[in-house]
Scaffold this motif. Structure first.
Motif, PDB file in Angstrom:
ATOM      1  N   LEU A 292       0.836  -1.209   0.000  1.00  0.00           N
ATOM      2  CA  LEU A 292       0.000   0.000   0.000  1.00  0.00           C
ATOM      3  C   LEU A 292       0.867   1.253   0.000  1.00  0.00           C
ATOM      4  O   LEU A 292       2.096   1.170   0.106  1.00  0.00           O
ATOM      5  CB  LEU A 292      -0.907   0.019   1.243  1.00  0.00           C
ATOM      6  CG  LEU A 292      -1.884  -1.143   1.401  1.00  0.00           C
ATOM      7  CD1 LEU A 292      -2.786  -0.897   2.605  1.00  0.00           C
ATOM      8  CD2 LEU A 292      -2.711  -1.346   0.149  1.00  0.00           C
ATOM      9  N   ALA A 293       0.203   2.385  -0.109  1.00  0.00           N
ATOM     10  CA  ALA A 293       0.880   3.681   0.031  1.00  0.00           C
ATOM     11  C   ALA A 293      -0.118   4.600   0.730  1.00  0.00           C
ATOM     12  O   ALA A 293      -0.745   5.462   0.108  1.00  0.00           O
ATOM     13  CB  ALA A 293       1.268   4.238  -1.328  1.00  0.00           C
ATOM     14  N   CYS A 294      -0.290   4.403   2.027  1.00  0.00           N
ATOM     15  CA  CYS A 294      -1.293   5.177   2.780  1.00  0.00           C
ATOM     16  C   CYS A 294      -0.886   6.646   2.851  1.00  0.00           C
ATOM     17  O   CYS A 294       0.296   6.953   3.017  1.00  0.00           O
ATOM     18  CB  CYS A 294      -1.427   4.625   4.192  1.00  0.00           C
ATOM     19  SG  CYS A 294      -1.848   2.882   4.238  1.00  0.00           S
ATOM     20  N   LYS A 295      -1.890   7.492   2.794  1.00  0.00           N
ATOM     21  CA  LYS A 295      -1.593   8.931   2.796  1.00  0.00           C
ATOM     22  C   LYS A 295      -0.979   9.398   4.104  1.00  0.00           C
ATOM     23  O   LYS A 295      -0.358  10.443   4.155  1.00  0.00           O
ATOM     24  CB  LYS A 295      -2.871   9.726   2.505  1.00  0.00           C
ATOM     25  CG  LYS A 295      -3.380   9.527   1.089  1.00  0.00           C
ATOM     26  CD  LYS A 295      -4.682  10.266   0.849  1.00  0.00           C
ATOM     27  CE  LYS A 295      -5.201   9.954  -0.543  1.00  0.00           C
ATOM     28  NZ  LYS A 295      -6.552  10.495  -0.757  1.00  0.00           N
ATOM     29  N   TYR A 296      -1.206   8.648   5.179  1.00  0.00           N
ATOM     30  CA  TYR A 296      -0.642   9.064   6.474  1.00  0.00           C
ATOM     31  C   TYR A 296       0.565   8.236   6.888  1.00  0.00           C
ATOM     32  O   TYR A 296       0.989   8.273   8.042  1.00  0.00           O
ATOM     33  CB  TYR A 296      -1.691   9.037   7.579  1.00  0.00           C
ATOM     34  CG  TYR A 296      -2.466   7.738   7.773  1.00  0.00           C
ATOM     35  CD1 TYR A 296      -1.827   6.502   7.861  1.00  0.00           C
ATOM     36  CD2 TYR A 296      -3.849   7.764   7.912  1.00  0.00           C
ATOM     37  CE1 TYR A 296      -2.524   5.336   8.056  1.00  0.00           C
ATOM     38  CE2 TYR A 296      -4.569   6.596   8.121  1.00  0.00           C
ATOM     39  CZ  TYR A 296      -3.900   5.382   8.180  1.00  0.00           C
ATOM     40  OH  TYR A 296      -4.603   4.225   8.372  1.00  0.00           O
ATOM     41  N   CYS A 297       1.139   7.463   5.961  1.00  0.00           N
ATOM     42  CA  CYS A 297       2.222   6.551   6.336  1.00  0.00           C
ATOM     43  C   CYS A 297       3.355   7.320   7.021  1.00  0.00           C
ATOM     44  O   CYS A 297       3.882   8.282   6.467  1.00  0.00           O
ATOM     45  CB  CYS A 297       2.764   5.836   5.102  1.00  0.00           C
ATOM     46  SG  CYS A 297       4.021   4.626   5.524  1.00  0.00           S
ATOM     47  N   HIS A 298       3.722   6.898   8.233  1.00  0.00           N
ATOM     48  CA  HIS A 298       4.814   7.595   8.905  1.00  0.00           C
ATOM     49  C   HIS A 298       6.130   6.836   8.760  1.00  0.00           C
ATOM     50  O   HIS A 298       7.141   7.230   9.309  1.00  0.00           O
ATOM     51  CB  HIS A 298       4.478   7.889  10.377  1.00  0.00           C
ATOM     52  CG  HIS A 298       4.288   6.688  11.225  1.00  0.00           C
ATOM     53  ND1 HIS A 298       3.115   5.983  11.270  1.00  0.00           N
ATOM     54  CD2 HIS A 298       5.127   6.048  12.053  1.00  0.00           C
ATOM     55  CE1 HIS A 298       3.243   4.958  12.092  1.00  0.00           C
ATOM     56  NE2 HIS A 298       4.464   4.967  12.578  1.00  0.00           N
ATOM     57  N   ASN A 299       6.080   5.731   8.022  1.00  0.00           N
ATOM     58  CA  ASN A 299       7.317   4.981   7.727  1.00  0.00           C
ATOM     59  C   ASN A 299       7.403   4.770   6.223  1.00  0.00           C
ATOM     60  O   ASN A 299       7.542   3.651   5.748  1.00  0.00           O
ATOM     61  CB  ASN A 299       7.302   3.618   8.417  1.00  0.00           C
ATOM     62  CG  ASN A 299       7.648   3.722   9.885  1.00  0.00           C
ATOM     63  OD1 ASN A 299       8.410   4.596  10.283  1.00  0.00           O
ATOM     64  ND2 ASN A 299       7.090   2.845  10.686  1.00  0.00           N
ATOM     65  N   ILE A 300       7.319   5.870   5.482  1.00  0.00           N
ATOM     66  CA  ILE A 300       7.238   5.744   4.025  1.00  0.00           C
ATOM     67  C   ILE A 300       8.468   5.049   3.444  1.00  0.00           C
ATOM     68  O   ILE A 300       8.409   4.417   2.387  1.00  0.00           O
ATOM     69  CB  ILE A 300       7.000   7.134   3.384  1.00  0.00           C
ATOM     70  CG1 ILE A 300       6.619   6.972   1.919  1.00  0.00           C
ATOM     71  CG2 ILE A 300       8.170   8.062   3.574  1.00  0.00           C
ATOM     72  CD1 ILE A 300       6.169   8.236   1.250  1.00  0.00           C
ATOM     73  N   ASP A 301       9.582   5.100   4.161  1.00  0.00           N
ATOM     74  CA  ASP A 301      10.802   4.431   3.676  1.00  0.00           C
ATOM     75  C   ASP A 301      10.712   2.907   3.786  1.00  0.00           C
ATOM     76  O   ASP A 301      11.575   2.202   3.271  1.00  0.00           O
ATOM     77  CB  ASP A 301      12.037   4.955   4.427  1.00  0.00           C
ATOM     78  CG  ASP A 301      11.868   4.904   5.933  1.00  0.00           C
ATOM     79  OD1 ASP A 301      10.726   5.011   6.411  1.00  0.00           O
ATOM     80  OD2 ASP A 301      12.879   4.740   6.626  1.00  0.00           O
ATOM     81  N   THR A 302       9.655   2.386   4.440  1.00  0.00           N
ATOM     82  CA  THR A 302       9.505   0.919   4.490  1.00  0.00           C
ATOM     83  C   THR A 302       8.710   0.403   3.294  1.00  0.00           C
ATOM     84  O   THR A 302       8.560  -0.808   3.127  1.00  0.00           O
ATOM     85  CB  THR A 302       8.771   0.453   5.778  1.00  0.00           C
ATOM     86  OG1 THR A 302       7.429   0.964   5.759  1.00  0.00           O
ATOM     87  CG2 THR A 302       9.481   0.903   7.033  1.00  0.00           C
ATOM     88  N   ILE A 303       8.155   1.288   2.463  1.00  0.00           N
ATOM     89  CA  ILE A 303       7.264   0.841   1.383  1.00  0.00           C
ATOM     90  C   ILE A 303       7.996   0.140   0.224  1.00  0.00           C
ATOM     91  O   ILE A 303       7.565  -0.926  -0.211  1.00  0.00           O
ATOM     92  CB  ILE A 303       6.409   2.023   0.859  1.00  0.00           C
ATOM     93  CG1 ILE A 303       5.448   2.501   1.963  1.00  0.00           C
ATOM     94  CG2 ILE A 303       5.627   1.604  -0.378  1.00  0.00           C
ATOM     95  CD1 ILE A 303       4.599   3.704   1.568  1.00  0.00           C
ATOM     96  N   PRO A 304       9.085   0.693  -0.307  1.00  0.00           N
ATOM     97  CA  PRO A 304       9.693   0.046  -1.490  1.00  0.00           C
ATOM     98  C   PRO A 304      10.073  -1.405  -1.218  1.00  0.00           C
ATOM     99  O   PRO A 304      10.644  -1.721  -0.172  1.00  0.00           O
ATOM    100  CB  PRO A 304      10.953   0.892  -1.744  1.00  0.00           C
ATOM    101  CG  PRO A 304      10.693   2.181  -1.072  1.00  0.00           C
ATOM    102  CD  PRO A 304       9.831   1.880   0.114  1.00  0.00           C
ATOM    103  N   ARG A 305       9.725  -2.272  -2.188  1.00  0.00           N
ATOM    104  CA  ARG A 305      10.059  -3.695  -2.001  1.00  0.00           C
ATOM    105  C   ARG A 305      11.456  -3.932  -2.549  1.00  0.00           C
ATOM    106  O   ARG A 305      11.647  -4.456  -3.638  1.00  0.00           O
ATOM    107  CB  ARG A 305       9.038  -4.561  -2.713  1.00  0.00           C
ATOM    108  CG  ARG A 305       7.677  -4.450  -2.076  1.00  0.00           C
ATOM    109  CD  ARG A 305       6.739  -5.498  -2.646  1.00  0.00           C
ATOM    110  NE  ARG A 305       5.420  -4.967  -2.835  1.00  0.00           N
ATOM    111  CZ  ARG A 305       4.407  -5.670  -3.302  1.00  0.00           C
ATOM    112  NH1 ARG A 305       4.579  -6.922  -3.638  1.00  0.00           N
ATOM    113  NH2 ARG A 305       3.226  -5.120  -3.445  1.00  0.00           N
ATOM    114  N   ILE A 306      12.440  -3.497  -1.812  1.00  0.00           N
ATOM    115  CA  ILE A 306      13.821  -3.598  -2.256  1.00  0.00           C
ATOM    116  C   ILE A 306      14.599  -4.490  -1.286  1.00  0.00           C
ATOM    117  O   ILE A 306      14.159  -4.712  -0.165  1.00  0.00           O
ATOM    118  CB  ILE A 306      14.499  -2.209  -2.288  1.00  0.00           C
ATOM    119  CG1 ILE A 306      14.248  -1.486  -0.959  1.00  0.00           C
ATOM    120  CG2 ILE A 306      14.034  -1.388  -3.460  1.00  0.00           C
ATOM    121  CD1 ILE A 306      15.025  -0.217  -0.790  1.00  0.00           C
ATOM    122  N   ASN A 307      15.736  -4.960  -1.730  1.00  0.00           N
ATOM    123  CA  ASN A 307      16.598  -5.717  -0.827  1.00  0.00           C
ATOM    124  C   ASN A 307      17.292  -4.740   0.097  1.00  0.00           C
ATOM    125  O   ASN A 307      18.192  -4.023  -0.306  1.00  0.00           O
ATOM    126  CB  ASN A 307      17.632  -6.525  -1.617  1.00  0.00           C
ATOM    127  CG  ASN A 307      16.967  -7.651  -2.354  1.00  0.00           C
ATOM    128  OD1 ASN A 307      15.798  -7.936  -2.146  1.00  0.00           O
ATOM    129  ND2 ASN A 307      17.715  -8.291  -3.221  1.00  0.00           N
TER     130      ASN A 307
END
Ligand code: SF4
Length: 239
Positions: free
Chosen positions: A30-45
């Motif tokens: 997801l990409a929630c508008k209130y995400c406070h950990n936006i750096d956890t979103i990318p599915r990267i190694n």
């Protein structure tokens, strides 16, 4: 079995009962508008850790966690289902209390997820909205799988928390309270706890650094008064 790990918090009192070791897994659907950990979103190694590395790290601090245990958070941890199953199987050998924080939108009723339910002492399910229309104000997803997970947890008499981030003027109207009341009424009160979390802007800097527009900027943070009023009204729907 290897996981992509964002970070570890070794001493949390907010993510389940007692003191918790919290493993934040990298990647979210997801990409929630209130995400406070936006750096956890990318599915990267990101940082990679094996089951044994996590277990050994946890065991170093085990004495601190007598009434607590381990919580797997994210991102969305269910994206790394196989890893969590392997990890929890190992932790059960040490009689460790296990919890998962999830929004449940990728849950499926299949043998693997059923196995995870068996291995998990507590699910902390973040409800992103009260129905498939309202949720769009927060994120682009349907809630059918989240409700399926909650209904199964309830039917199996598992312990679960439901969390709901209150954003003033977006999801705290009487309509939202009434809809939430209908949802909660489905569940056995002995099985679940409902928690309202205050919307805040602590993660805003991360959005700015990444150059991503923060759509909720014009909305204020929630206060304890907002939460109190919300819960007072909700009571009349679930008694
Ligand atoms: S589910 Fe959680 S981690 Fe994923 S985008 Fe939403 S708030 Fe962020």
């Amino acid at each position: 079995m290897i996981a992509n790990v964002h970070s570890i918090e070794t001493f949390s009192s907010l993510d389940g009962p007692g003191i918790r070791y919290v493993l934040f897994l990298q990647g979210c659907n997801l990409a929630c508008k209130y995400c406070h950990n936006i750096d956890t979103i990318p599915r990267i190694n990101y940082k990679q850790m094996s089951v044994d590395e996590v277990v050994n790290d946890f065991l170093k601090y085990k004495a601190f966690y007598q009434d607590g245990g381990i919580t797997i958070s994210g991102g969305e941890p269910l994206l790394q289902l196989d890893f969590i199953i392997a990890l929890f199987e190992k932790l059960k050998e040490y009689n460790v209390h296990t919890a998962i924080q999830t929004q449940g939108t990728i849950f499926q009723d299949n043998p693997k997820f059923r196995k995870l339910i068996d291995l998990t002492n507590l699910f902390i399910v973040d409800l992103k909205g009260v129905n498939n229309t309202e949720v769009k104000k927060i994120t682009n997803v349907k809630l059918d799988n989240t409700f399926l997970l909650l209904d199964i947890l309830n039917k199996e008499n598992k312990k679960f928390y439901i969390t709901y981030v209150l954003v003033p003027e977006i999801n705290n109207s009487n309509y939202h309270i009434e809809e939430l009341g209908k949802i909660l009424k489905r569940f056995n009160q002995a099985n679940y706890k409902f928690k309202v979390l205050k919307y805040h802007k602590l993660g805003l800097d991360k959005w700015t650094q990444l150059g991503i527009k923060y759509e909720l900027d014009k909305y204020r943070e929630a206060t304890s008064k907002d939460v109190g009023e919300f819960l007072d009204k909700l009571k009349s729907y679930i008694q």
